[in-house]
Write a protein that holds these residues in place. Structure first.
Motif, PDB file in Angstrom:
ATOM      1  N   ASP A 132      60.259   3.593 106.124  1.00 39.25           N
ATOM      2  CA  ASP A 132      60.526   4.510 107.222  1.00 39.25           C
ATOM      3  C   ASP A 132      59.215   5.091 107.770  1.00 39.25           C
ATOM      4  OD1 ASP A 132      63.132   7.068 107.353  1.00 39.25           O
ATOM      5  OD2 ASP A 132      62.219   5.792 108.883  1.00 39.25           O
ATOM      6  N   LYS A 133      59.245   5.442 109.077  1.00 39.31           N
ATOM      7  CA  LYS A 133      58.097   6.184 109.629  1.00 39.31           C
ATOM      8  C   LYS A 133      58.516   7.632 109.754  1.00 39.31           C
ATOM      9  CE  LYS A 133      54.844   3.688 112.478  1.00 39.31           C
ATOM     10  NZ  LYS A 133      54.346   3.262 113.759  1.00 39.31           N
ATOM     11  N   PRO A 134      57.722   8.613 109.447  1.00 39.14           N
ATOM     12  CA  PRO A 134      56.363   8.539 108.926  1.00 39.14           C
ATOM     13  C   PRO A 134      56.320   7.986 107.494  1.00 39.14           C
ATOM     14  CG  PRO A 134      57.019  10.842 109.268  1.00 39.14           C
ATOM     15  CD  PRO A 134      58.163  10.002 109.665  1.00 39.14           C
ATOM     16  N   LEU A 135      55.177   7.446 107.128  1.00 43.31           N
ATOM     17  CA  LEU A 135      55.031   6.712 105.885  1.00 43.31           C
ATOM     18  C   LEU A 135      55.309   7.574 104.660  1.00 43.31           C
ATOM     19  CD1 LEU A 135      54.040   3.957 104.713  1.00 43.31           C
ATOM     20  CD2 LEU A 135      51.828   5.062 104.406  1.00 43.31           C
ATOM     21  N   ASN A 136      56.147   7.052 103.779  1.00 45.80           N
ATOM     22  CA  ASN A 136      56.359   7.687 102.491  1.00 45.80           C
ATOM     23  C   ASN A 136      55.441   6.989 101.496  1.00 45.80           C
ATOM     24  OD1 ASN A 136      57.282   8.336  99.908  1.00 45.80           O
ATOM     25  ND2 ASN A 136      59.354   8.704 100.647  1.00 45.80           N
ATOM     26  N   LYS A 137      54.349   7.659 101.192  1.00 46.70           N
ATOM     27  CA  LYS A 137      53.291   7.033 100.398  1.00 46.70           C
ATOM     28  C   LYS A 137      53.789   6.609  99.018  1.00 46.70           C
ATOM     29  CE  LYS A 137      49.601   9.112  98.095  1.00 46.70           C
ATOM     30  NZ  LYS A 137      48.505  10.104  98.073  1.00 46.70           N
ATOM     31  N   ILE A 138      54.574   7.491  98.387  1.00 46.91           N
ATOM     32  CA  ILE A 138      55.033   7.199  97.027  1.00 46.91           C
ATOM     33  C   ILE A 138      55.927   5.967  97.005  1.00 46.91           C
ATOM     34  CG2 ILE A 138      56.369   8.100  95.092  1.00 46.91           C
ATOM     35  CD1 ILE A 138      55.384  10.888  95.934  1.00 46.91           C
ATOM     36  N   MET A 139      56.803   5.867  98.013  1.00 44.91           N
ATOM     37  CA  MET A 139      57.709   4.722  98.092  1.00 44.91           C
ATOM     38  C   MET A 139      56.939   3.424  98.280  1.00 44.91           C
ATOM     39  SD  MET A 139      61.390   4.268  99.369  1.00 44.91           S
ATOM     40  CE  MET A 139      61.493   5.695 100.382  1.00 44.91           C
ATOM     41  N   MET A 140      55.909   3.479  99.140  1.00 48.80           N
ATOM     42  CA  MET A 140      55.128   2.273  99.402  1.00 48.80           C
ATOM     43  C   MET A 140      54.378   1.836  98.152  1.00 48.80           C
ATOM     44  SD  MET A 140      51.942   1.656 101.977  1.00 48.80           S
ATOM     45  CE  MET A 140      50.697   1.819 100.729  1.00 48.80           C
ATOM     46  N   LEU A 141      53.787   2.810  97.468  1.00 49.77           N
ATOM     47  CA  LEU A 141      53.032   2.468  96.261  1.00 49.77           C
ATOM     48  C   LEU A 141      53.958   1.853  95.215  1.00 49.77           C
ATOM     49  CD1 LEU A 141      50.630   5.543  95.968  1.00 49.77           C
ATOM     50  CD2 LEU A 141      50.093   3.218  96.673  1.00 49.77           C
ATOM     51  N   LYS A 142      55.164   2.385  95.113  1.00 51.99           N
ATOM     52  CA  LYS A 142      56.142   1.860  94.161  1.00 51.99           C
ATOM     53  C   LYS A 142      56.494   0.421  94.481  1.00 51.99           C
ATOM     54  CE  LYS A 142      58.838   2.629  90.686  1.00 51.99           C
ATOM     55  NZ  LYS A 142      58.381   3.107  89.399  1.00 51.99           N
ATOM     56  N   MET A 143      56.735   0.160  95.796  1.00 49.45           N
ATOM     57  CA  MET A 143      57.101  -1.197  96.212  1.00 49.45           C
ATOM     58  C   MET A 143      56.014  -2.181  95.826  1.00 49.45           C
ATOM     59  SD  MET A 143      58.549  -0.846 100.077  1.00 49.45           S
ATOM     60  CE  MET A 143      59.948   0.166 100.461  1.00 49.45           C
ATOM     61  N   ILE A 144      54.752  -1.780  96.113  1.00 50.15           N
ATOM     62  CA  ILE A 144      53.644  -2.697  95.856  1.00 50.15           C
ATOM     63  C   ILE A 144      53.450  -2.863  94.353  1.00 50.15           C
ATOM     64  CG2 ILE A 144      51.155  -3.033  96.145  1.00 50.15           C
ATOM     65  CD1 ILE A 144      51.385  -1.640  98.840  1.00 50.15           C
ATOM     66  N   ASP A 145      53.567  -1.767  93.641  1.00 51.89           N
ATOM     67  CA  ASP A 145      53.418  -1.782  92.182  1.00 51.89           C
ATOM     68  C   ASP A 145      54.393  -2.767  91.532  1.00 51.89           C
ATOM     69  OD1 ASP A 145      53.207   0.995  89.815  1.00 51.89           O
ATOM     70  OD2 ASP A 145      52.310  -1.011  89.864  1.00 51.89           O
ATOM     71  N   VAL A 146      55.656  -2.619  91.885  1.00 57.08           N
ATOM     72  CA  VAL A 146      56.700  -3.474  91.311  1.00 57.08           C
ATOM     73  C   VAL A 146      56.420  -4.931  91.640  1.00 57.08           C
ATOM     74  CG1 VAL A 146      59.120  -4.125  91.563  1.00 57.08           C
ATOM     75  CG2 VAL A 146      58.492  -1.721  91.271  1.00 57.08           C
ATOM     76  N   TYR A 147      56.054  -5.173  92.893  1.00 59.67           N
ATOM     77  CA  TYR A 147      55.792  -6.549  93.321  1.00 59.67           C
ATOM     78  C   TYR A 147      54.623  -7.156  92.549  1.00 59.67           C
ATOM     79  CZ  TYR A 147      54.034 -10.343  96.186  1.00 59.67           C
ATOM     80  OH  TYR A 147      53.549 -11.546  96.619  1.00 59.67           O
ATOM     81  N   MET A 148      53.552  -6.369  92.437  1.00 59.00           N
ATOM     82  CA  MET A 148      52.356  -6.899  91.762  1.00 59.00           C
ATOM     83  C   MET A 148      52.639  -7.157  90.284  1.00 59.00           C
ATOM     84  SD  MET A 148      50.217  -7.308  94.139  1.00 59.00           S
ATOM     85  CE  MET A 148      48.609  -7.598  93.420  1.00 59.00           C
ATOM     86  N   GLU A 149      53.427  -6.285  89.672  1.00 64.10           N
ATOM     87  CA  GLU A 149      53.770  -6.503  88.267  1.00 64.10           C
ATOM     88  C   GLU A 149      54.573  -7.776  88.113  1.00 64.10           C
ATOM     89  OE1 GLU A 149      54.326  -2.077  86.423  1.00 64.10           O
ATOM     90  OE2 GLU A 149      55.310  -3.804  85.465  1.00 64.10           O
ATOM     91  N   SER A 150      55.509  -7.988  89.030  1.00 58.93           N
ATOM     92  CA  SER A 150      56.353  -9.187  88.926  1.00 58.93           C
ATOM     93  C   SER A 150      55.520 -10.440  89.146  1.00 58.93           C
ATOM     94  CB  SER A 150      57.491  -9.143  89.944  1.00 58.93           C
ATOM     95  OG  SER A 150      56.995  -9.405  91.242  1.00 58.93           O
ATOM     96  N   LYS A 151      54.477 -10.281  89.968  1.00 59.34           N
ATOM     97  CA  LYS A 151      53.597 -11.433  90.190  1.00 59.34           C
ATOM     98  C   LYS A 151      52.798 -11.740  88.930  1.00 59.34           C
ATOM     99  CE  LYS A 151      51.143 -12.833  94.153  1.00 59.34           C
ATOM    100  NZ  LYS A 151      50.248 -12.525  95.278  1.00 59.34           N
ATOM    101  N   GLY A 152      52.515 -10.665  88.189  1.00 60.81           N
ATOM    102  CA  GLY A 152      51.843 -10.824  86.904  1.00 60.81           C
ATOM    103  C   GLY A 152      50.347 -11.047  86.987  1.00 60.81           C
ATOM    104  N   SER A 153      49.867 -11.733  88.042  1.00 60.94           N
ATOM    105  CA  SER A 153      48.463 -12.129  88.059  1.00 60.94           C
ATOM    106  C   SER A 153      47.508 -10.973  88.259  1.00 60.94           C
ATOM    107  CB  SER A 153      48.209 -13.185  89.132  1.00 60.94           C
ATOM    108  OG  SER A 153      48.714 -12.710  90.354  1.00 60.94           O
ATOM    109  N   ARG A 154      47.935  -9.972  89.029  1.00 64.10           N
ATOM    110  CA  ARG A 154      47.018  -8.850  89.257  1.00 64.10           C
ATOM    111  C   ARG A 154      47.738  -7.530  89.042  1.00 64.10           C
ATOM    112  NH1 ARG A 154      44.318  -9.729  94.953  1.00 64.10           N
ATOM    113  NH2 ARG A 154      44.838 -11.893  95.243  1.00 64.10           N
ATOM    114  N   THR A 155      46.983  -6.481  88.748  1.00 61.80           N
ATOM    115  CA  THR A 155      47.619  -5.173  88.613  1.00 61.80           C
ATOM    116  C   THR A 155      46.942  -4.157  89.515  1.00 61.80           C
ATOM    117  OG1 THR A 155      46.241  -4.876  86.671  1.00 61.80           O
ATOM    118  CG2 THR A 155      48.546  -5.385  86.279  1.00 61.80           C
ATOM    119  N   LEU A 156      47.685  -3.102  89.832  1.00 61.06           N
ATOM    120  CA  LEU A 156      47.165  -2.036  90.700  1.00 61.06           C
ATOM    121  C   LEU A 156      46.184  -1.166  89.948  1.00 61.06           C
ATOM    122  CD1 LEU A 156      50.031  -0.258  92.668  1.00 61.06           C
ATOM    123  CD2 LEU A 156      48.006  -1.298  93.589  1.00 61.06           C
ATOM    124  N   LEU A 157      45.249  -0.620  90.679  1.00 61.83           N
ATOM    125  CA  LEU A 157      44.373   0.399  90.112  1.00 61.83           C
ATOM    126  C   LEU A 157      45.190   1.667  89.890  1.00 61.83           C
ATOM    127  CD1 LEU A 157      40.836   0.681  91.729  1.00 61.83           C
ATOM    128  CD2 LEU A 157      41.449   0.791  89.336  1.00 61.83           C
TER     129      LEU A 157
END
Lengths: 129, 395
Positions: free
Chosen positions: A104-129
């Motif tokens: 949604d706009k305006p950006l919900n930072k926490i939601m976006m970080l969660k989405m990326i976090d979950v995705y990156m974990e599922s990818k396994g190859s890289r992790t978030l700082l």
């Protein structure tokens, strides 16, 4: 060394691009552009993990941009960024898998970080700082 | 199923102090199918009309007390009864002032001795005329109601354009203000926890971020100011306004429709304030700019111009008597054959469901209310210019 996720942000408003880049430059490798053609080149030339595209843009809609990106690289996390939750084009895009999430706009930072976090974990190859 | 006039029994009121006349006329008209009432004097005539409203009155002129002219004058002065056709009856032997008869509102006259067929035909004709007039009046009222409904729906549609534009315009600055404040928060927290002063990169960031926030707040303020114009749009009071500001307000609202694709050039001169209804004038500009954007998008689709060549130029200038505003676009243009019709109500070149066609006609009536004029010029397929002229004295 832990790699940062590579995030591509597409929006027609310059100040949105600037604020996004400054806010997330330490967390991710950020590419920010208003031009869809530049966005496609970035995807071709880099290993992009996440694309966040604003829906309401003059030349192509966010959904149209994400569609073309699936044809270049289908494994990128694709997010539509929009203030119009009722947009039928967005609903259709989610149904068809062209967009995997809506932010949604305006950006919900926490939601976006969660989405990326979950995705990156599922990818396994890289992790978030 | 509406009323069937072929079955309706029309009623006639015959006013005459002569008993014989009454008998003869009543008998004839009753056989013809009319409902007949009689009156023997002026006063009785008025009373009869008040009791049962007749469809037509045959009115003798020379009666004791109130004469025919007086009765007619009284009836025509009453709103409820002034649509009843009055046919005067006069005797050839009497003095009959034709001019007077028509002046007081009589619609016809017949002279005694009368030919019954003539009486019949005249009565029929005038009743038919009255019924037709009534039907026309009702149809006109229906049409006016429908037109009002359409104007309302056009206003609603215009309001929809406005509100969705405003929502979009406000959302963007809120978004980057929010992100900028988030970024500021992170940096301030790190300064406090690290107990380190900001380095030059962070100082740069601070400058950029605070500027973002200030710019965003400016944008939102502009939008709120534009909004205020529309709050009063229905009871729009007349007040002095600078047309340049009204145009800028319209551009702010429409901003999201033209960011990268269409260039907007403002050639504003310093112009005096004009007494006007600011909300309605802004509405005119929004409508015209919206049409220009549509025309440019059409031209881009039909490849008449390239994607990034769309241009709208708005110029304002004033002379001794008027403020003149010209809005040109390099869009699809208007065909010579229809350019005279574009201000007609309900005229539209858009597909069904895309606009009522009332926009420009409403613009024209708003400009006319301000004693101004609006015309369109188009050089065939390539560009349109709308020229508005408003007198300095305003409305």
């Amino acid at each position: 060394m832990e790699d940062k996720a590579v995030v591509l942000y597409i929006d027609d408003e310059y100040l949105n691009l600037s604020a996004f880049e400054i806010l997330f430059r330490n967390k991710f490798t950020v590419f920010a552009t208003h031009d869809p053609r530049k966005a496609f080149e970035i995807v071709k030339k880099n290993e992009v993990d996440v694309v966040i595209a604003d829906q309401k843009m003059p030349m192509m809609t966010g959904v149209e941009i994400l569609k073309q990106i699936t044809e270049i690289n289908n494994s990128i996390l694709r997010i539509i960024h929009s203030g119009y939750i009722d947009d039928p084009e967005i609903k259709k895009a989610v149904d068809e898998g062209i967009a995997q999430f809506i932010l949604d706009k305006p950006l919900n930072k926490i939601m976006m970080l969660k989405m990326i976090d979950v995705y990156m974990e599922s990818k396994g190859s890289r992790t978030l700082l | 199923m509406g009323p069937d006039y072929s079955e309706k029994k029309f009623s006639v009121l015959i006013a005459d102090d002569n008993q014989n006349n009454l008998k003869v006329l009543s008998a004839m008209l009753e056989t013809l199918g009319y409902r007949v009432r009689v009156a023997k004097s002026g006063e009785q005539t008025i009373q009869s009309v008040e009791t049962v409203k007749p469809d037509i009155i045959l009115l003798d002129i020379h009666m004791p007390g109130m004469d025919g002219y007086e009765v007619c004058t009284k009836l025509k002065a009453t709103e409820e009864y002034n649509d009843i056709p009055v046919i005067f009856i006069s005797a050839l032997s009497e003095v009959f002032n034709k001019i007077q008869a028509f002046k007081v509102g009589g619609i016809d006259y017949i002279t005694k001795p009368f030919e019954l067929e003539e009486v019949q035909l005249r009565v029929e004709t005038h009743i038919r005329l009255k019924e037709n007039t009534l039907m026309l009046r009702n149809a006109l009222q229906e049409l006016q109601k429908k037109e009002e409904l359409l104007v309302q729906s056009e206003k609603m549609a215009a309001l929809g354009v406005l509100t969705s534009g405003i929502a979009h315009e406000i959302n963007n600055p809120v978004n980057f203000i929010s992100n900028s404040v988030s970024a500021l928060e992170e940096r301030v927290k790190s300064i406090i926890s690290d107990k380190k002063l900001p380095d030059s990169e962070m100082n740069d960031d601070f400058n950029k971020l605070f500027l973002n926030v200030a710019t965003g707040i400016d944008q939102i303020t502009k939008i709120v100011h534009s909004l205020r114009l529309y709050c009063r749009i229905d009871t729009d009071k007349k007040t002095g306004a600078d047309i340049n500001n009204l145009i800028e307000s319209a551009l702010t609202i429409m901003h999201h429709r033209f960011t990268y694709r269409i260039a907007v050039e403002q050639k504003f001169s310093s112009i005096p304030e004009i007494k006007c209804q600011p909300g309605r004038i802004s509405q005119v500009f929004i409508n015209i700019i919206s049409n220009s954007i549509d025309a440019i998008e059409d031209a881009i689709k039909s490849e008449i111009i390239k994607e990034d060549q769309g241009k709208i130029t708005i110029s304002t200038v004033s002379n001794d008597s008027h403020v003149n505003i010209k809005i040109t676009d390099n869009g699809a243009g208007i065909d010579k054959s229809i350019i005279k019709k574009i201000f007609d109500p309900f005229f539209t070149t858009k597909a069904v469901g895309h606009g009522t066609g009332l926009g420009l006609s409403i613009c024209q009536s708003i400009i006319k209310d301000h004693n101004g004029s609006i015309i369109a010029e188009s050089a065939d397929k390539n560009g349109t210019a709308i020229i508005i002229s408003i007198p300095l004295a305003g409305v």
